[in-house]
Design a protein around this motif. Structure first.
Motif, PDB file in Angstrom:
ATOM      1  N   PHE A  10       9.169  -8.034 -16.656  1.00  0.00           N
ATOM      2  CA  PHE A  10       9.130  -6.449 -17.173  1.00  0.00           C
ATOM      3  C   PHE A  10       7.539  -6.024 -17.385  1.00  0.00           C
ATOM      4  N   TYR A  11       6.759  -6.805 -17.743  1.00  0.00           N
ATOM      5  CA  TYR A  11       5.486  -6.331 -17.984  1.00  0.00           C
ATOM      6  C   TYR A  11       4.766  -6.502 -16.455  1.00  0.00           C
ATOM      7  N   ALA A  12       4.960  -7.329 -15.749  1.00  0.00           N
ATOM      8  CA  ALA A  12       4.507  -7.339 -14.486  1.00  0.00           C
ATOM      9  C   ALA A  12       4.882  -6.202 -13.577  1.00  0.00           C
ATOM     10  N   ASP A  13       6.027  -5.783 -13.769  1.00  0.00           N
ATOM     11  CA  ASP A  13       6.504  -4.470 -12.943  1.00  0.00           C
ATOM     12  C   ASP A  13       5.809  -3.333 -13.581  1.00  0.00           C
ATOM     13  N   LEU A  14       5.620  -3.250 -14.852  1.00  0.00           N
ATOM     14  CA  LEU A  14       4.692  -2.213 -15.390  1.00  0.00           C
ATOM     15  C   LEU A  14       3.425  -2.231 -14.569  1.00  0.00           C
ATOM     16  N   CYS A  15       2.738  -3.410 -14.654  1.00  0.00           N
ATOM     17  CA  CYS A  15       1.585  -3.361 -13.931  1.00  0.00           C
ATOM     18  C   CYS A  15       1.472  -2.911 -12.429  1.00  0.00           C
ATOM     19  N   ALA A  16       2.519  -3.176 -11.738  1.00  0.00           N
ATOM     20  CA  ALA A  16       2.859  -3.122 -10.619  1.00  0.00           C
ATOM     21  C   ALA A  16       2.651  -1.542 -10.193  1.00  0.00           C
ATOM     22  N   LYS A  17       3.288  -0.707 -11.288  1.00  0.00           N
ATOM     23  CA  LYS A  17       3.455   0.581 -11.262  1.00  0.00           C
ATOM     24  C   LYS A  17       2.379   1.334 -11.343  1.00  0.00           C
ATOM     25  N   VAL A  18       1.293   0.807 -12.338  1.00  0.00           N
ATOM     26  CA  VAL A  18       0.115   1.288 -12.769  1.00  0.00           C
ATOM     27  C   VAL A  18      -0.931   1.176 -11.447  1.00  0.00           C
ATOM     28  N   ALA A  19      -0.646  -0.122 -10.960  1.00  0.00           N
ATOM     29  CA  ALA A  19      -1.624  -0.342  -9.591  1.00  0.00           C
ATOM     30  C   ALA A  19      -1.291   0.518  -8.636  1.00  0.00           C
ATOM     31  N   LYS A  20       0.043   0.791  -8.365  1.00  0.00           N
ATOM     32  CA  LYS A  20       0.315   1.431  -7.232  1.00  0.00           C
ATOM     33  C   LYS A  20      -0.090   3.287  -7.414  1.00  0.00           C
ATOM     34  N   GLN A  21       0.179   3.547  -8.742  1.00  0.00           N
ATOM     35  CA  GLN A  21      -0.370   4.960  -8.888  1.00  0.00           C
ATOM     36  C   GLN A  21      -1.936   4.922  -9.136  1.00  0.00           C
ATOM     37  N   GLY A  22      -2.750   4.086  -9.201  1.00  0.00           N
ATOM     38  CA  GLY A  22      -3.689   3.997  -9.726  1.00  0.00           C
ATOM     39  C   GLY A  22      -4.762   4.607  -8.807  1.00  0.00           C
ATOM     40  N   LYS A  23      -5.955   5.286  -8.930  1.00  0.00           N
ATOM     41  CA  LYS A  23      -6.801   5.899  -8.076  1.00  0.00           C
ATOM     42  C   LYS A  23      -8.202   5.486  -8.522  1.00  0.00           C
ATOM     43  N   LEU A  24      -8.790   4.460  -8.050  1.00  0.00           N
ATOM     44  CA  LEU A  24     -10.137   3.847  -8.416  1.00  0.00           C
ATOM     45  C   LEU A  24     -11.247   4.323  -7.415  1.00  0.00           C
ATOM     46  N   ALA A  25     -12.541   4.486  -8.122  1.00  0.00           N
ATOM     47  CA  ALA A  25     -13.589   4.594  -7.481  1.00  0.00           C
ATOM     48  C   ALA A  25     -14.323   3.519  -6.700  1.00  0.00           C
ATOM     49  N   TYR A  26     -13.193   2.610  -6.353  1.00  0.00           N
ATOM     50  CA  TYR A  26     -13.575   1.607  -5.542  1.00  0.00           C
ATOM     51  C   TYR A  26     -13.602   1.340  -4.251  1.00  0.00           C
ATOM     52  N   ASN A  27     -14.426   1.133  -3.251  1.00  0.00           N
ATOM     53  CA  ASN A  27     -14.370   1.278  -1.818  1.00  0.00           C
ATOM     54  C   ASN A  27     -14.428   0.271  -0.990  1.00  0.00           C
ATOM     55  N   GLU A  28     -14.100  -1.094  -1.398  1.00  0.00           N
ATOM     56  CA  GLU A  28     -14.143  -2.102  -0.704  1.00  0.00           C
ATOM     57  C   GLU A  28     -12.856  -2.632  -0.263  1.00  0.00           C
ATOM     58  N   SER A  29     -12.657  -3.489   0.682  1.00  0.00           N
ATOM     59  CA  SER A  29     -11.347  -3.784   1.422  1.00  0.00           C
ATOM     60  C   SER A  29     -10.471  -4.502   0.517  1.00  0.00           C
ATOM     61  N   ASP A  30     -11.159  -5.187  -0.495  1.00  0.00           N
ATOM     62  CA  ASP A  30      -9.953  -5.784  -1.599  1.00  0.00           C
ATOM     63  C   ASP A  30      -9.722  -4.860  -2.581  1.00  0.00           C
ATOM     64  N   ILE A  31      -9.481  -3.674  -2.296  1.00  0.00           N
ATOM     65  CA  ILE A  31      -9.061  -2.493  -3.226  1.00  0.00           C
ATOM     66  C   ILE A  31      -7.847  -2.859  -4.012  1.00  0.00           C
ATOM     67  N   GLU A  32      -6.633  -3.281  -3.381  1.00  0.00           N
ATOM     68  CA  GLU A  32      -5.416  -3.459  -3.825  1.00  0.00           C
ATOM     69  C   GLU A  32      -5.273  -4.438  -4.852  1.00  0.00           C
ATOM     70  N   LYS A  33      -6.213  -5.595  -4.502  1.00  0.00           N
ATOM     71  CA  LYS A  33      -6.227  -6.658  -5.692  1.00  0.00           C
ATOM     72  C   LYS A  33      -6.875  -6.228  -6.787  1.00  0.00           C
ATOM     73  N   VAL A  34      -8.213  -5.428  -6.728  1.00  0.00           N
ATOM     74  CA  VAL A  34      -8.917  -4.799  -7.955  1.00  0.00           C
ATOM     75  C   VAL A  34      -7.931  -3.860  -8.711  1.00  0.00           C
ATOM     76  N   LYS A  35      -7.056  -3.069  -8.169  1.00  0.00           N
ATOM     77  CA  LYS A  35      -6.179  -2.267  -8.663  1.00  0.00           C
ATOM     78  C   LYS A  35      -5.262  -3.045  -9.565  1.00  0.00           C
ATOM     79  N   LYS A  36      -4.892  -4.443  -8.973  1.00  0.00           N
ATOM     80  CA  LYS A  36      -4.037  -5.101  -9.786  1.00  0.00           C
ATOM     81  C   LYS A  36      -4.797  -5.680 -11.308  1.00  0.00           C
ATOM     82  N   TYR A  37      -6.099  -6.039 -10.811  1.00  0.00           N
ATOM     83  CA  TYR A  37      -6.876  -6.576 -12.196  1.00  0.00           C
ATOM     84  C   TYR A  37      -6.939  -5.551 -13.006  1.00  0.00           C
TER      85      TYR A  37
END
Length: 364
Positions: free
Chosen positions: A73-100
């Motif tokens: 349940f909590y992991a699914d909420l995190c996945a939703k946040v990560a998917k919708q998040g827009k970070l000022a991070y511009n490296e190729s591992d952005i998807e990992k950083v969004k999850k962190y």
């Protein structure tokens, strides 16, 4: 949605606090599962290791399906946040950083989630529980299941949950140790390694942790503290918790089992000070039992008994080794002051590069 969520958490609460009848065999079965994970007979799982440790202390009354559902349940909420998040991070591992970032945000802040066009629910951040934070009175204070139930935890359960949620999302998070303390280390292309501190909800630099956390330079050089733990080392930490829980539950009734757990943990994590100390103190109890059995007033009185002399020598070697690798006891009062500084002075020691990683473009 809100009603379903409430019923689900209530069900988990019922499972958490039912303790059943103490049964040592549950611990023996749990040890076998640890042995299988550490030997590679079954797939190692930190989440599973944490659960079986806590379930053993709760006398096999916890429900693994309910635990998994809560984590999911909590992991699914995190996945939703990560998917919708827009970070000022511009490296190729952005998807990992969004999850962190998403796991950190969920654990440290309140997040609204829409149910439909007119309704939403808000998550509660996980808070530090300052009451009995070392589990001296109630060992359940150390548990992830207690954290999930009450939204309060400590420097043991909070980083454990962070690591579990990251692994559920398919990214790695590493436990790291300081005296009487556990935190998270992460790696990104932009910043390299950095620390994530769940007790204060910030990112302290290494220099501050070493300077303020009662860490001897020798311990850092020997990789006793401030290093990243492998999966098997992390599981060895839970195995040591299993032994400590057994000790709390059954006292000195089976010291051989405690030593057996410590030995297996040290086989895979030789520099884990908690396991070394547990083994040394348990051997000390075994030696003291020999003294009592033979009516000895002083240790030397039973040195003529080979088994007793071996116990004494093993104990001395362990205590010397623990000191030699750089471990120093951190007084409780100092730890409390350290926690206060973590929360009150966090701007002074934060890694600003990490803050920029996690900065949302919506806040520009």
């Amino acid at each position: 949605m809100m009603k379903i969520l409430y019923i689900f958490i209530l069900l988990f609460s019922f499972k958490l606090f039912g303790q059943g009848i103490p049964n040592p065999s549950v611990y023996k079965e749990s040890y076998k599962e640890f042995e299988e994970m550490l030997s590679g007979k079954v797939t190692p799982s930190f989440k599973r290791a944490v659960f079986i440790t806590e379930n053993a202390y709760m006398n096999n009354t916890l429900d693994y399906n309910a635990f998994n559902q809560t984590i999911s349940f909590y992991a699914d909420l995190c996945a939703k946040v990560a998917k919708q998040g827009k970070l000022a991070y511009n490296e190729s591992d952005i998807e990992k950083v969004k999850k962190y970032w998403a796991v950190f945000l969920l654990m440290t802040d309140s997040i609204p989630f829409a149910i439909d066009s007119s309704r939403y629910f808000v998550t509660k951040p996980f808070k530090y529980d300052f009451e009995d934070f070392w589990g001296e009175k109630d060992w359940r204070k150390m548990f992830v299941t207690k954290l999930l139930e009450t939204n309060t935890g400590n420097c043991h359960s909070l980083p454990f949950l962070y690591k579990i949620l990251c692994e559920e999302l398919g990214v790695k998070a590493w436990l790291s140790m300081a005296p009487n303390h556990t935190y998270i280390k992460l790696w990104t292309k932009k910043t390299g390694w950095f620390n994530t501190e769940l007790t204060s909800g910030y990112f302290p630099i290494d220099a501050w942790i070493m300077a303020s956390g009662y860490i001897h330079l020798t311990a850092v050089q020997n990789r006793v503290f401030m290093d990243t733990l492998s999966l098997k080392q992390s599981i060895a930490v839970s195995l040591t918790d299993l032994a400590k829980g057994f000790e709390r539950k059954f006292g000195d009734s089976d010291l051989d089992f405690v030593v057996k757990c410590a030995d297996l943990a040290l086989e895979h994590y030789p520099l884990y000070t908690n396991a070394l100390i547990l083994r040394a103190e348990t051997i000390k109890k075994q030696f003291e039992a020999k003294m009592k059995a033979y009516g000895a007033k002083y240790p030397a009185d039973i040195f003529n008994i080979p088994e007793a002399k071996k116990l004494f020598d093993d104990m001395e070697k362990l205590y010397f080794h623990i000191h030699e690798i750089g471990y120093r006891t951190m007084p409780k009062e100092m730890y409390i002051a350290w926690l206060a500084e973590l929360n009150q002075e966090r701007e002074k020691y934060t890694n600003t590069k990490v803050i920029s990683n996690f900065k949302s473009t919506d806040n520009k």
